[in-house]
Design an enzyme around this catalytic site. Structure first.
Site, PDB file in Angstrom:
ATOM      1  N   ASP A 161       0.853  -1.192   0.000  1.00 21.95           N
ATOM      2  CA  ASP A 161       0.000   0.000   0.000  1.00 21.95           C
ATOM      3  C   ASP A 161       0.887   1.240   0.000  1.00 21.95           C
ATOM      4  O   ASP A 161       1.778   1.377   0.843  1.00 21.95           O
ATOM      5  CB  ASP A 161      -0.900  -0.020   1.233  1.00 21.95           C
ATOM      6  CG  ASP A 161      -1.990   1.018   1.135  1.00 21.95           C
ATOM      7  OD1 ASP A 161      -3.092   0.654   0.688  1.00 21.95           O
ATOM      8  OD2 ASP A 161      -1.722   2.179   1.480  1.00 21.95           O
ATOM      9  N   ASP A 204      -4.361   2.885  -4.322  1.00 29.61           N
ATOM     10  CA  ASP A 204      -2.970   2.914  -3.897  1.00 29.61           C
ATOM     11  C   ASP A 204      -2.509   1.547  -3.424  1.00 29.61           C
ATOM     12  O   ASP A 204      -1.551   1.415  -2.696  1.00 29.61           O
ATOM     13  CB  ASP A 204      -2.790   3.957  -2.775  1.00 29.61           C
ATOM     14  CG  ASP A 204      -3.790   3.741  -1.642  1.00 29.61           C
ATOM     15  OD1 ASP A 204      -4.546   2.733  -1.715  1.00 29.61           O
ATOM     16  OD2 ASP A 204      -3.829   4.553  -0.709  1.00 29.61           O
TER      17      ASP A 204
END
Lengths: 306, 379
Positions: A161, A204
């Site tokens: 992430d 993301d």
């Protein structure tokens, strides 16, 4: 025997064959179709096909059978999306009827290739993220389904992430955020094997699928990503990245989702630890060291799950 | 049992002995005297013999001669000057100074057959096979992918070679065959032998002509046809032949399909068996979206003689002969092969009852069905 079938009937039957087409699964299928029709119907002993797609660096060339021989018939086909040059070799040359039908066959090949390339482009676009070039969520889900049918176990996942992307977007603009995403994608892709799938599954969030990889090997790959991350931040201080990484392993098809969830939880643990370390040490987070510091807002705080 | 005189020498041997070791020994003693230079041994044997034992005994005998090569196939029957045997083992030795002999074995399959053919061709070229020469191909008649395999092979080697061979299979038992080289044996594969420096005349004839109007194979995949004229293949085929009550494998022998070329010649395909869902499996790959005719037989007994006579006209003094004789042709022609066999004189030859035949010179090799294929080799 030949006398029993009129020339016109043979021509019509050949015409049926060369204009009937089914949607191919691969370029090889088109090539085999072309070999069958040219050699069986016309006695062609060799051909070359040169395909130019505008924008692609080099033409694609199929050469089959006799090379280096002056072809007895050539055919060109072009439209805005494809240019095709075909040349045919026959030991005795072609008569007028064969030339006419070979032109129809060449035209059919051009149209078939164009349709196939459209399809392939469409297939690529529906399965890939156009920003990073990585497989997208749809591809990833299909890959999970495919993995259920294989013997590639244990399968490990690494969830990555990109931290503080929202802050970066807000403070430096979306083009900077896009740069960060591209750099993160490149970094992760370069840290794993060619055969491993790296997909962008969320804004993301990236997932690496590692078939035939156990827990220890997966943790090693996660550490490699972190190591490369540190090297990247040293080499590219203008494009600082912070990536939270977590690994999980599935031992069987039934436990595939659990393996993925395990990696997701590990990633969040890593994220929380990282943020706490930043707070405790008073050091700046690489991604937003020089951008606005904000607490993540909106949505459910997933730390509660932990 | 050898022809002696010319530089390319050949000899045949055959045995009906029951035990593989004895059969191999007996055939071997007939072919080995008089050998020169590099030799290729072609071995055909019926499924009565354990391939493991045939291979190990041949390998034992070949062990002392590292330059000798072996290629073989299990088939429904072997053909030799002694007749057509439905149980037996035959050997054909082809020798000659300056011959370059390379064997290659590749697994067949629907997905990667074209690539496998290309790789086999590249292997032959890398080992020094150059035209003029002969490429022998023996394959499992029940395996998928021989047609794309041949196209891959031809794509690399080109038309300057002569391609000859055939498939093995046991129609009545519904099973495929064994392929072997000096390296080992397997099933579901193709054996390719390149013989550089060996020129071969090859001819194939089938003796079938079209009847009634053409129809269309509207859905096919490899050897499986699922649609004829837009209808399920089985029903449409039975309507065309106007025959019911027997299985497709029985009816199909007498009613093959013929796919016309622009020249008016036909590529034949034999229906093999019925598949679940109304599909029909054929002996070899069927071109999809193609026009076809139902075929009827002419005087089949005369076909074999005609082919052999024509081949001898083209190559009057051959060093050896090879025959691939379609198994169903053998059944339909009431097993009348005596006439054909009497034409050979002193020329050593060997053949087999085939499940698909290959014959091409200066042209693209296709698997044919229902043909009598004769190859005559000379230097």
């Amino acid at each position: 025997m030949a006398a029993q079938l009129s020339s016109m009937m043979l021509e019509l039957l050949a015409l049926y064959e060369i204009t009937s087409w089914r949607f191919p699964h691969s370029e090889e299928e088109i090539l085999l179709w072309f070999i069958d029709k040219t050699s069986r119907l016309f006695g062609v002993t060799g051909f070359s096909v040169e395909v130019k797609v505008p924008g692609s660096p080099a033409p694609q060339v199929w050469r089959w059978g006799k090379g280096g021989v002056e072809p007895q018939h050539r055919y060109s086909w072009r439209d805005a999306e494809l240019e095709l040059e075909v040349s045919f070799v026959h030991p005795q040359g072609f008569d007028e009827r064969a030339r006419r039908l070979l032109n129809v066959l060449g035209c059919q090949l051009g149209q078939n290739l164009r349709t196939f390339y459209w399809y392939r482009r469409l297939q690529y676009l529906t399965c890939h993220d156009c920003l990073t070039g990585l497989p997208n969520r749809a591809y990833f889900e299909a890959e999970l389904e495919r993995l259920k049918e294989t013997f590639a176990y244990p399968v490990s996942f690494i969830v990555c992430d990109l931290d503080n992307l929202k802050e970066a977007n807000d403070s430096r603009g979306h083009s900077f955020g896009d740069e960060l995403l591209r750099a993160a994608a490149r970094l992760i892709k370069e840290s794993v094997r060619e055969s491993d799938v790296v997909a962008r599954v969320g804004g993301d969030e990236f997932v690496v699928v590692l078939p035939r990889t156990g827990r220890q090997a997966a943790l090693k790959v996660a550490r490699r990503i972190k190591k490369r991350l540190a090297a990247h931040n040293t080499q590219h201080p203008h494009l600082p990245l912070s990536i939270s990484v977590g690994a999980g392993t599935a031992s069987s098809p039934e436990r595939l989702r659990q393996g993925l969830d395990e990696a997701d939880r590990a990633m969040y643990r890593n994220k929380v630890r990282h943020k706490e370390a930043v707070k405790r040490n008073g050091s700046s987070d690489p991604t937003c060291g020089y951008i606005l510091r904000r607490q993540p807002g909106g949505g459910v705080d997933r730390r509660a799950d932990l | 049992m050898s022809n002696g005189g010319r530089r390319v020498k050949a000899a045949w041997g055959a045995s009906k002995r029951r035990y593989p070791r004895e059969a191999v020994r007996e055939a071997w003693t007939q072919v080995v005297p008089g050998e020169v230079g590099p030799s290729l041994f072609l071995c055909f044997f019926t499924p009565d013999y354990s391939p493991d034992e045939v291979f190990s005994h041949l390998n034992f005998l070949l062990y002392e001669y590292p330059s000798w090569r072996l290629a073989g196939l299990s088939t429904a029957g072997i053909i030799s000057p002694r007749g057509v045997w439905e149980q037996g083992l035959g050997l054909l030795r082809i020798s000659g100074e300056g011959l370059v002999i390379v064997t290659s074995m590749a697994k067949l399959g629907r997905l990667a057959a074209f690539q496998a053919g290309k790789e086999a061709g590249e292997e032959l070229l890398a080992e020094g096979i150059r035209p003029p020469g002969t490429i022998f191909v023996f394959y499992d008649g029940y395996a998928e992918g021989i047609t794309p395999f041949l196209w891959g092979l031809y794509g690399v080697l080109g038309p300057d070679f002569t391609y000859v061979g055939g498939g093995g299979g046991e129609h009545s038992l519904g099973k495929g065959s064994v392929q072997l080289t000096e390296g080992g044996w397997t099933t579901g594969a193709a054996v390719v032998v390149g013989v550089g420096g060996l020129e071969t005349v090859v001819l194939a004839g089938h003796g079938w002509r079209p009847k009634a109007s053409p129809f269309f194979v509207t859905r096919a995949e490899g050897r499986t046809v699922t649609g004829i004229n837009g209808f399920p293949a089985r029903e449409a085929y039975l309507d065309l032949v106007k025959e019911r009550g027997r299985s497709i494998s029985e009816i199909g022998i007498a009613h093959p399909l013929g796919f016309p070329r622009l020249t008016g010649e036909f590529l034949l395909r034999d229906p093999l068996r019925e598949l679940p869902g109304g599909a029909i499996e054929f002996v070899s790959e069927v071109p999809y979206n193609s026009a076809a005719f139902l075929m009827q037989a002419e005087d089949l007994a005369a076909v074999a003689e005609r082919v052999v006579k024509k081949a001898f006209e083209l190559s009057p003094e051959p060093s050896f002969g090879l025959i691939a004789y379609c198994l169903s042709h053998h059944w339909l022609a009431s097993k009348s092969t005596e006439g054909m066999l009497s034409l050979w004189g002193e020329v050593p030859y060997l053949g087999f009852l085939s499940f698909g035949e290959i014959a091409a010179k200066g042209a693209v090799p296709f698997v044919q069905n229902k043909t009598v294929t004769v190859a005559l080799g000379r230097e």
